[in-house]
Write an enzyme that holds these catalytic residues in place. Structure first.
Site, PDB file in Angstrom:
ATOM      1  CG  ASN A  89      -1.576   1.324   1.479  1.00  0.00           C
ATOM      2  OD1 ASN A  89      -2.504   1.706   0.778  1.00  0.00           O
ATOM      3  ND2 ASN A  89      -1.081   2.058   2.471  1.00  0.00           N
ATOM      4  CE  LYS A  95      -1.668  17.411  -0.310  1.00  0.00           C
ATOM      5  NZ  LYS A  95      -1.982  15.999  -0.086  1.00  0.00           N
ATOM      6  CB  VAL A  96      -3.021  19.363  -8.134  1.00  0.00           C
ATOM      7  CG1 VAL A  96      -3.221  19.930  -9.527  1.00  0.00           C
ATOM      8  CG2 VAL A  96      -3.762  18.031  -7.998  1.00  0.00           C
ATOM      9  CD  GLN A 105       5.654  17.423  -8.859  1.00  0.00           C
ATOM     10  OE1 GLN A 105       4.743  16.666  -9.149  1.00  0.00           O
ATOM     11  NE2 GLN A 105       5.479  18.724  -8.710  1.00  0.00           N
ATOM     12  CE1 TYR A 193      -0.046   8.130  -6.392  1.00  0.00           C
ATOM     13  CE2 TYR A 193      -1.919   8.215  -7.904  1.00  0.00           C
ATOM     14  CZ  TYR A 193      -1.345   7.772  -6.720  1.00  0.00           C
ATOM     15  OH  TYR A 193      -2.053   6.948  -5.882  1.00  0.00           O
ATOM     16  N   GLY A 194       0.698   8.990 -12.173  1.00  0.00           N
ATOM     17  CA  GLY A 194       0.039   8.078 -13.108  1.00  0.00           C
ATOM     18  C   GLY A 194       1.006   7.072 -13.705  1.00  0.00           C
ATOM     19  CB  VAL A 195       4.360   7.411 -15.313  1.00  0.00           C
ATOM     20  CG1 VAL A 195       5.495   6.466 -15.716  1.00  0.00           C
ATOM     21  CG2 VAL A 195       3.895   8.218 -16.526  1.00  0.00           C
ATOM     22  CB  VAL A 230      -9.619   7.076  -0.338  1.00  0.00           C
ATOM     23  CG1 VAL A 230      -9.811   6.888   1.155  1.00  0.00           C
ATOM     24  CG2 VAL A 230     -10.122   5.845  -1.088  1.00  0.00           C
ATOM     25  NE  ARG A 231     -14.431  11.653   3.501  1.00  0.00           N
ATOM     26  CZ  ARG A 231     -15.414  10.917   2.981  1.00  0.00           C
ATOM     27  NH1 ARG A 231     -15.772  11.057   1.724  1.00  0.00           N
ATOM     28  NH2 ARG A 231     -16.038  10.014   3.728  1.00  0.00           N
TER      29      ARG A 231
END
Length: 276
Positions: A89, A95-96, A105, A193-195, A230-231
């Protein structure tokens, strides 16, 4: 050596990881280890769950540190003779609106989310016992990031024959391409993050294939999953799911009954196999 079953959840002192530990403490018939980098935070999280009447155990684990991973490996081997459930996990996200240069990053995000997770798998998968369950927490973002890749890259990432070495080379290439400022020209999407999560999903597909080839009779099931939006500290307060709701799919996969032979090597969201 203990004959007790054992489950390990990485990065589990807060957020989805903590919710997974909480659920496993209630449903898994063995010892459950909450792990994180900082022993202080880990012990505090354990104390929190103990106040709820649960009995998690703690072991330090920094997935960015190979020595830390190997210390956990040796502990599990010595005390339990292996491992029954592994939930990968641990992960990070910028952050954006973070102003850190994109190349930085990319390097930092992939170091933990892909290379760290891979190191945990390299060290711990050989310990997984027959009928063991492995869950790699990926993200829906891996799917949208995949669609943002060039056709050539999509083909590679969807290939049923891609090797772990080839995947590692591609992940390293993304980091190098961001440093050179050519990642978009080279067909990559604009999300580190996506990659990193494409890497986790594809790694899971490769690992499942290898388990089929090398340990077919052991009935181990390994999947990637998306917990949803998710929060957490990572996703922020506007997300739609509570950590408990986010834990549902990872816990479902971690507790697949010994009679199950599927899902395996799949990307699962809301307890449903999604196309990759």
């Amino acid at each position: 050596m203990s004959s007790v079953q054992v489950a390990v959840v990485t990065g589990s002192n807060k957020g989805i990881g903590l919710a997974i530990v909480r659920a496993l403490c209630k449903q898994f018939p063995g010892d459950v280890y909450l792990t994180c980098r900082d022993p202080g935070r880990g012990q505090a999280a354990v104390a929190q769950l103990q106040q709820e009447g649960l009995r998690p155990l703690f072991h330090q684990l920094d997935i960015d540190d190979l020595q830390s991973i190997r210390a956990l490996r040796d502990f599990l081997k010595e005390k339990y003779g292996g491992l029954d459930v592994l939930v990968n996990n641990a992960g990070i996200a910028f952050k954006v609106h973070d102003t850190t240069p994109f190349a930085v990053q990319a390097e930092v995000t992939l170091k933990t989310n892909f290379f760290g997770t891979r190191n945990v798998c390299t060290e711990l998968l050989p310990l997984v016992k027959p009928y063991g369950r492995v869950v790699n927490v990926s993200s829906m973002v891996s799917g949208s990031a995949l669609k943002g890749c060039s056709q050539e890259l999509q083909q590679k990432f969807r290939s049923d024959t891609i090797t772990e070495e080839e995947l590692v080379q591609l992940m390293a290439k993304f980091v190098e391409d961001t440093k050179k400022g050519v990642h978009e020209k080279e067909g990559w999407p604009n999300t580190a993050y996506g990659v990193s999560k494409i890497g986790v999903t594809v790694l899971s597909r490769i690992q499942a294939r290898l388990l089929n080839e090398q340990r077919k009779g052991d009935h181990i099931l390994l999947n990637a999953c998306c917990p949803g939006w998710v929060r957490t500290d990572m996703a922020g307060p506007r997300a739609t799911k509570s950590p408990e709701e986010g834990a549902e799919t990872p816990v479902y996969l971690a507790l697949l009954p010994s009679s199950a032979d599927a899902p395996h090597g799949q990307f699962v969201s809301d307890k449903t196999v999604k196309p990759w």
